[in-house]
Design a protein around this motif. Structure first.
Motif, PDB file in Angstrom:
ATOM      1  N   LEU A   1       0.822  -1.210   0.000  1.00 44.78           N
ATOM      2  CA  LEU A   1       0.000   0.000   0.000  1.00 44.78           C
ATOM      3  C   LEU A   1       0.857   1.261   0.000  1.00 44.78           C
ATOM      4  O   LEU A   1       0.526   2.256  -0.660  1.00 44.78           O
ATOM      5  N   VAL A   2       1.952   1.237   0.740  1.00 44.44           N
ATOM      6  CA  VAL A   2       2.863   2.384   0.724  1.00 44.44           C
ATOM      7  C   VAL A   2       3.448   2.573  -0.675  1.00 44.44           C
ATOM      8  O   VAL A   2       3.501   3.697  -1.196  1.00 44.44           O
ATOM      9  N   LEU A   3       3.861   1.478  -1.310  1.00 41.98           N
ATOM     10  CA  LEU A   3       4.399   1.566  -2.667  1.00 41.98           C
ATOM     11  C   LEU A   3       3.360   2.119  -3.639  1.00 41.98           C
ATOM     12  O   LEU A   3       3.665   2.959  -4.503  1.00 41.98           O
ATOM     13  N   HIS A   4       2.110   1.648  -3.508  1.00 41.44           N
ATOM     14  CA  HIS A   4       1.050   2.113  -4.404  1.00 41.44           C
ATOM     15  C   HIS A   4       0.754   3.594  -4.193  1.00 41.44           C
ATOM     16  O   HIS A   4       0.594   4.348  -5.162  1.00 41.44           O
ATOM     17  N   ALA A   5       0.673   4.016  -2.941  1.00 44.04           N
ATOM     18  CA  ALA A   5       0.404   5.426  -2.657  1.00 44.04           C
ATOM     19  C   ALA A   5       1.522   6.320  -3.186  1.00 44.04           C
ATOM     20  O   ALA A   5       1.268   7.391  -3.754  1.00 44.04           O
ATOM     21  N   VAL A   6       2.765   5.886  -3.018  1.00 45.42           N
ATOM     22  CA  VAL A   6       3.904   6.662  -3.531  1.00 45.42           C
ATOM     23  C   VAL A   6       3.819   6.776  -5.047  1.00 45.42           C
ATOM     24  O   VAL A   6       4.036   7.861  -5.621  1.00 45.42           O
ATOM     25  N   ARG A   7       3.507   5.689  -5.711  1.00 49.41           N
ATOM     26  CA  ARG A   7       3.412   5.696  -7.176  1.00 49.41           C
ATOM     27  C   ARG A   7       2.323   6.654  -7.648  1.00 49.41           C
ATOM     28  O   ARG A   7       2.526   7.439  -8.580  1.00 49.41           O
ATOM     29  N   MET A   8       1.158   6.607  -7.013  1.00 51.17           N
ATOM     30  CA  MET A   8       0.064   7.486  -7.398  1.00 51.17           C
ATOM     31  C   MET A   8       0.394   8.951  -7.144  1.00 51.17           C
ATOM     32  O   MET A   8       0.120   9.819  -7.985  1.00 51.17           O
ATOM     33  N   LEU A   9       0.978   9.239  -6.003  1.00 49.76           N
ATOM     34  CA  LEU A   9       1.299  10.624  -5.661  1.00 49.76           C
ATOM     35  C   LEU A   9       2.404  11.185  -6.544  1.00 49.76           C
ATOM     36  O   LEU A   9       2.424  12.385  -6.844  1.00 49.76           O
ATOM     37  N   ALA A  10       3.332  10.320  -6.966  1.00 44.64           N
ATOM     38  CA  ALA A  10       4.409  10.788  -7.838  1.00 44.64           C
ATOM     39  C   ALA A  10       3.904  11.024  -9.255  1.00 44.64           C
ATOM     40  O   ALA A  10       4.339  11.960  -9.934  1.00 44.64           O
ATOM     41  N   MET A  11       2.976  10.178  -9.731  1.00 47.02           N
ATOM     42  CA  MET A  11       2.439  10.340 -11.077  1.00 47.02           C
ATOM     43  C   MET A  11       1.464  11.512 -11.163  1.00 47.02           C
ATOM     44  O   MET A  11       1.403  12.208 -12.172  1.00 47.02           O
ATOM     45  N   LYS A  12       0.689  11.708 -10.098  1.00 46.02           N
ATOM     46  CA  LYS A  12      -0.336  12.758 -10.104  1.00 46.02           C
ATOM     47  C   LYS A  12      -0.185  13.603  -8.843  1.00 46.02           C
ATOM     48  O   LYS A  12      -0.974  13.498  -7.901  1.00 46.02           O
ATOM     49  N   PRO A  13       0.821  14.452  -8.784  1.00 49.31           N
ATOM     50  CA  PRO A  13       1.090  15.212  -7.555  1.00 49.31           C
ATOM     51  C   PRO A  13      -0.025  16.169  -7.165  1.00 49.31           C
ATOM     52  O   PRO A  13      -0.128  16.558  -6.002  1.00 49.31           O
ATOM     53  N   LYS A  14      -0.882  16.550  -8.118  1.00 49.52           N
ATOM     54  CA  LYS A  14      -1.929  17.526  -7.815  1.00 49.52           C
ATOM     55  C   LYS A  14      -3.130  16.913  -7.092  1.00 49.52           C
ATOM     56  O   LYS A  14      -4.015  17.651  -6.650  1.00 49.52           O
ATOM     57  N   ILE A  15      -3.174  15.594  -6.947  1.00 50.07           N
ATOM     58  CA  ILE A  15      -4.345  14.984  -6.321  1.00 50.07           C
ATOM     59  C   ILE A  15      -4.456  15.330  -4.839  1.00 50.07           C
ATOM     60  O   ILE A  15      -5.554  15.288  -4.276  1.00 50.07           O
ATOM     61  N   VAL A  16      -3.344  15.695  -4.187  1.00 54.17           N
ATOM     62  CA  VAL A  16      -3.411  16.029  -2.764  1.00 54.17           C
ATOM     63  C   VAL A  16      -4.141  17.345  -2.538  1.00 54.17           C
ATOM     64  O   VAL A  16      -4.560  17.645  -1.412  1.00 54.17           O
ATOM     65  N   ALA A  17      -4.296  18.149  -3.578  1.00 60.21           N
ATOM     66  CA  ALA A  17      -4.968  19.439  -3.440  1.00 60.21           C
ATOM     67  C   ALA A  17      -6.456  19.361  -3.734  1.00 60.21           C
ATOM     68  O   ALA A  17      -7.162  20.361  -3.624  1.00 60.21           O
ATOM     69  N   SER A  18      -6.957  18.185  -4.107  1.00 63.52           N
ATOM     70  CA  SER A  18      -8.364  18.038  -4.472  1.00 63.52           C
ATOM     71  C   SER A  18      -8.917  16.726  -3.930  1.00 63.52           C
ATOM     72  O   SER A  18      -8.448  15.654  -4.320  1.00 63.52           O
ATOM     73  N   PRO A  19      -9.906  16.793  -3.035  1.00 66.23           N
ATOM     74  CA  PRO A  19     -10.502  15.549  -2.525  1.00 66.23           C
ATOM     75  C   PRO A  19     -11.080  14.678  -3.638  1.00 66.23           C
ATOM     76  O   PRO A  19     -11.056  13.447  -3.546  1.00 66.23           O
TER      77      PRO A  19
ATOM     78  N   LEU B   1      -9.952  14.259  -6.742  1.00 64.59           N
ATOM     79  CA  LEU B   1      -8.885  13.522  -7.416  1.00 64.59           C
ATOM     80  C   LEU B   1      -8.251  12.467  -6.510  1.00 64.59           C
ATOM     81  O   LEU B   1      -7.625  11.525  -6.991  1.00 64.59           O
ATOM     82  N   LEU B   2      -8.419  12.651  -5.203  1.00 64.40           N
ATOM     83  CA  LEU B   2      -7.817  11.710  -4.253  1.00 64.40           C
ATOM     84  C   LEU B   2      -8.658  10.457  -4.057  1.00 64.40           C
ATOM     85  O   LEU B   2      -8.196   9.486  -3.453  1.00 64.40           O
TER      86      LEU B   2
END
Length: 391
Positions: free
Chosen positions: A112-130, A132-133
């Protein structure tokens, strides 16, 4: 690496100390070194994997994250199936048979940590929008829910590690507060569903009120810590480990450390975890690319969150969770996965890099993963520096 080796050495000593006397008494003269031999065997397997991953592991991580996550979710679901999941001490958390048992929740925590890192690195803007998250949150909640059904402690470690990862990725605090509130409600609901969890939650406030039943383990742990004083009774001299404290070589091994080595021993142990936290965050700060930075931060958070939760549990600051102390407690799957995580951290520290980027115009759906690896030798190992990796 130094802190890890020191923790492994301390773990071998304390697992033997905490388990030998009780094993001999229970088996009427059995092998007191049984748990020590198993611990050393698992540590050797984990150490070999750590070495291999530290040299070659990072370049495969992004490629196999999704298949690994799918396999781990299936395995964790099988744990919940009666007749397939193995029950130990009233808890069904394992798969396998005989000595070949493993805990899928530990693999899922790593995946799960690996998956979350991959998603956040590919789509860094998702943390700014519920909005997209939502895809990442759905997968995380599903995985954590599967684990929480039988192992609330490991589920909490997963949740804390993912929240720390979101902080590293730059999520606004108002969103984190909302996630924390929702998580608290879920924990309360899960505690109300299972009577033994509710007992743990209520007995934590005053374990001495029911010292013979729901508060027994917490009370015996506090007695062990309190009787150790500043320098302890001496290595191997614990009384609580033989007759009174359940799971002395696993969940509550910190209490035995406090009894035998005192406040001094516990402080040295926490200092070693502090070294790992400091080194991990420095690796994250100096890593090349968003993926390496987030992966180092996520793995470090996972290790430290587990250490903090176990410490707070033994000190009586939070309810009993059943979480092992990293590198110290006896536990095959947990130890191997922790050493594999350290291998990835060392790979990043040595210059390993994975570039994960989204294609132009694909911020919400299409993505492309491009993985290149730098020379695995430390900085300055070649004259003129390393060849730059292109994305």
């Amino acid at each position: 690496m130094t802190a890890t080796l020191c923790l492994l050495a301390a773990g071998a000593v304390m697992v033997y100390s905490a388990s030998s006397a009780k094993t001999v008494v229970a088996a009427h003269g059995g092998d007191g070194a049984a748990y020590l031999i198993k611990y050393v065997g698992f540590a050797c397997v984990g150490f070999v994997l750590m070495h291999l991953i530290s040299r070659h592991g990072l370049k495969y991580v992004a490629q196999f994250t999704v298949p690994l996550l799918c396999v781990c979710l299936v395995l964790q679901a099988l744990v919940l199936v009666p007749g397939i999941g193995v029950e130990v001490n009233g808890s069904r958390r394992w798969l396998g048979a005989g000595p070949l048992q493993f805990q899928p929740a530990e693999l899922l925590k790593f995946a799960l940590v690996l998956h979350a890192v991959r998603m956040l690195a590919m789509k860094p803007k998702i943390v700014a929008s519920p909005r997209l998250l939502v895809p990442l949150a759905a997968v995380a909640l599903f995985g954590i829910g599967l684990v929480a059904a039988k192992d609330l402690g490991t589920a909490l470690v997963m949740a804390f590690a993912l929240c720390a990862l979101l902080v590293a990725a730059g999520m606004p605090l108002r969103y984190l507060a909302a996630i924390a509130a929702a998580g608290g409600c879920v924990v309360l609901i899960l505690a109300l569903i299972e009577p033994y969890r509710l007992q743990r939650l209520t007995s934590f406030m005053d374990p001495w009120a029911d010292a013979q039943d729901s508060g027994h383990q917490a009370v015996q742990g506090q007695i062990a810590l309190g009787s150790g004083g500043f320098f302890g009774r001496g290595l191997g001299e614990s009384v609580q480990k033989v007759y009174y404290l359940p799971e002395a070589h696993t969940d509550f091994i910190l209490a035995i450390i406090g009894e035998e080595l005192g406040v001094f021993g516990v402080t040295v142990l926490l200092f070693l975890y502090g070294l790992i936290a400091y080194a991990g965050l420095r690796i994250a700060q100096g890593a090349q690319g968003a993926y390496g930075k987030l992966l180092a931060a996520g793995l470090t958070s996972m290790i430290i969150c587990q250490a903090m939760l176990n410490t707070f549990t033994v000190l009586g600051m939070v309810p009993l969770t059943g979480v092992p102390l990293p590198f110290i407690s006896y536990g095959s799957t947990n130890l191997i996965m922790l050493l594999m995580s350290m291998g990835l951290l060392m790979n990043i520290a040595q210059g390993g890099v994975v570039h994960v980027r989204a294609l132009p115009g694909s911020a919400s759906d299409g993505t492309s993963v491009d993985s290149r690896r730098r020379d695995s030798r430390p900085r300055g190992a070649r004259a003129g520096g390393r060849r730059r990796a292109t994305g």
